[in-house]
Design an enzyme around this catalytic site. Structure first.
Site, PDB file in Angstrom:
ATOM      1  N   ILE A 291     -19.048   8.289  32.734  1.00 20.81           N
ATOM      2  CA  ILE A 291     -17.633   8.085  32.433  1.00 20.81           C
ATOM      3  C   ILE A 291     -16.749   8.698  33.513  1.00 20.81           C
ATOM      4  O   ILE A 291     -15.755   8.109  33.924  1.00 20.81           O
ATOM      5  CB  ILE A 291     -17.291   8.678  31.053  1.00 20.81           C
ATOM      6  CG1 ILE A 291     -18.081   7.963  29.948  1.00 20.81           C
ATOM      7  CG2 ILE A 291     -15.789   8.562  30.778  1.00 20.81           C
ATOM      8  CD1 ILE A 291     -17.956   8.616  28.581  1.00 20.81           C
TER       9      ILE A 291
ATOM     10  N   SER B 164     -16.162  13.713  21.778  1.00 25.90           N
ATOM     11  CA  SER B 164     -17.076  12.744  21.179  1.00 25.90           C
ATOM     12  C   SER B 164     -16.708  12.566  19.712  1.00 25.90           C
ATOM     13  O   SER B 164     -16.081  13.444  19.112  1.00 25.90           O
ATOM     14  CB  SER B 164     -18.518  13.251  21.294  1.00 25.90           C
ATOM     15  OG  SER B 164     -19.397  12.487  20.484  1.00 25.90           O
TER      16      SER B 164
ATOM     17  N   TYR C  12     -24.990  20.142  20.053  1.00 24.31           N
ATOM     18  CA  TYR C  12     -24.010  19.262  20.691  1.00 24.31           C
ATOM     19  C   TYR C  12     -22.795  19.067  19.785  1.00 24.31           C
ATOM     20  O   TYR C  12     -21.651  19.202  20.219  1.00 24.31           O
ATOM     21  CB  TYR C  12     -24.655  17.919  21.007  1.00 24.31           C
ATOM     22  CG  TYR C  12     -23.718  16.910  21.617  1.00 24.31           C
ATOM     23  CD1 TYR C  12     -23.292  17.037  22.935  1.00 24.31           C
ATOM     24  CD2 TYR C  12     -23.269  15.815  20.881  1.00 24.31           C
ATOM     25  CE1 TYR C  12     -22.436  16.107  23.502  1.00 24.31           C
ATOM     26  CE2 TYR C  12     -22.415  14.882  21.442  1.00 24.31           C
ATOM     27  CZ  TYR C  12     -22.004  15.029  22.751  1.00 24.31           C
ATOM     28  OH  TYR C  12     -21.154  14.104  23.299  1.00 24.31           O
TER      29      TYR C  12
END
Length: 325
Positions: free
Chosen positions: A59, A188, A201
């Site tokens: 990205i 995210s 995460y």
């Protein structure tokens, strides 16, 4: 039921209907889509100085091309210098009006927080200012919760959270002196919807939201954009953390049409930056629809945990790779 109640009830149905129907055809949240069509174009960022971490691939790399095409001056940072040089070369190809001095490569290991101040001073010395800091560096994870070694948790927080907070604090101090500035966090959907096999995460992304939502409350003159992509077509699985310290997942990510392309994700990020949006979602319709259901009806998440096969959620997240986990 009186007339007023009927009107209120109808408006509620219309409101929730919009949030449940339109995500079936869009690949981002409704406000971001509106801004993509009617808001400021990415080209409005022309002349802005933008620093992108994690710019050597994925990205971050694609965002560099989007912003270069818009006429931004760029600082590209990551650990891999040859890849950064290739990104710079293509940035100059994307916009013939950019010169070699308009795109700087600055190698940076984000975990080495002692090097952040020197890096920041280089940026200001090079371009005379900084307008936008894009925190894109970070790594994902695939691991069983019960097996994760504490050293993995520590290293992931150092990379995905503390290094970003450290660099951003330098930027905030600078922005407070100049009176304005913009910080972008590539988070995210895992930052607000917990996912199996990625406990650390998810925790790092939740932590980022806590840090930067608090920043918004303290300094309204500093713009903060939190970007929450769903599955994006990058080779992120190869270098994913596992439950073992020092290990990498080491599986190449297959091409899957159910994932947003890195180019499309970067394009939408550019729109979010140009329009200074607070919080955006980027995902294909199947996942986006689910996100809005959870947004409108929070208790659905509890039901999903009990009723939906976890393998389905993994397929929704991973696509073709799910069967390998």
């Amino acid at each position: 039921m009186d007339f007023f109640t009927v009107i209120v009830f109808a408006l509620l149905i219309f409101y929730y209907g919009i949030y449940l129907i339109l995500p079936c055809i869009f690949d981002c949240d409704l406000l971001l889509k509106f801004k993509e069509i009617f808001g400021k174009p990415v080209s409005s960022l022309k002349g802005k100085v933008v620093w992108i971490t994690g710019a050597s691939s994925g990205i971050g790399e694609q965002l560099a091309y989007v912003l270069a095409k818009a006429g931004c001056k760029l600082i590209l940072s990551a650990r891999r210098v040859p890849e950064l040089e290739q990104v710079k070369k293509r940035c100059l190809q994307e916009n013939k009006y950019l010169t070699d001095d308009d795109v700087a490569v600055y190698p940076l290991d984000m975990i080495n927080v002692d090097s952040h101040k020197e890096a920041f001073l280089y940026v200001i010395d090079k371009f005379g200012k900084l307008d936008v800091l894009v925190n894109n560096a970070g790594r994902s994870q695939r691991a069983q919760w019960r097996e994760i070694e504490i050293e993995v948790d520590r290293e992931m927080f150092e990379l995905n959270v503390l290094s970003i907070v450290c660099l951003s604090r330098l930027a905030v101090q600078y922005f407070l002196q100049t009176g304005t500035g913009h910080i972008v966090i590539n988070s995210s959907v895992a930052g607000f919807v917990p996912l199996a096999m990625s406990a650390t995460y998810c925790a790092t992304k939740y932590a980022l939201h806590g840090y930067f939502e608090s920043l918004k409350q303290e300094h309204s003159n500093i713009d903060v954009t939190i970007v929450c992509p769903g599955p994006v077509q990058t080779n992120f699985l190869a270098k994913c953390f596992t439950e073992k310290f020092g290990a990498q997942y080491g599986i190449d990510t297959k091409i899957d049409e159910k994932k947003i392309s890195a180019k499309r994700c970067a394009t939408l990020m550019g729109v979010a930056i140009a329009n200074k949006l607070d919080y955006v979602w980027i995902a294909k319709p199947n996942l986006l629809r689910l996100l809005y259901i959870l947004y409108c009806f929070p208790n659905v998440l509890k039901w999903l945990r009990k009723q939906v096969d976890p393998k389905y959620l993994m397929r929704l997240r991973e696509g073709n790779i799910a069967g390998q986990n």
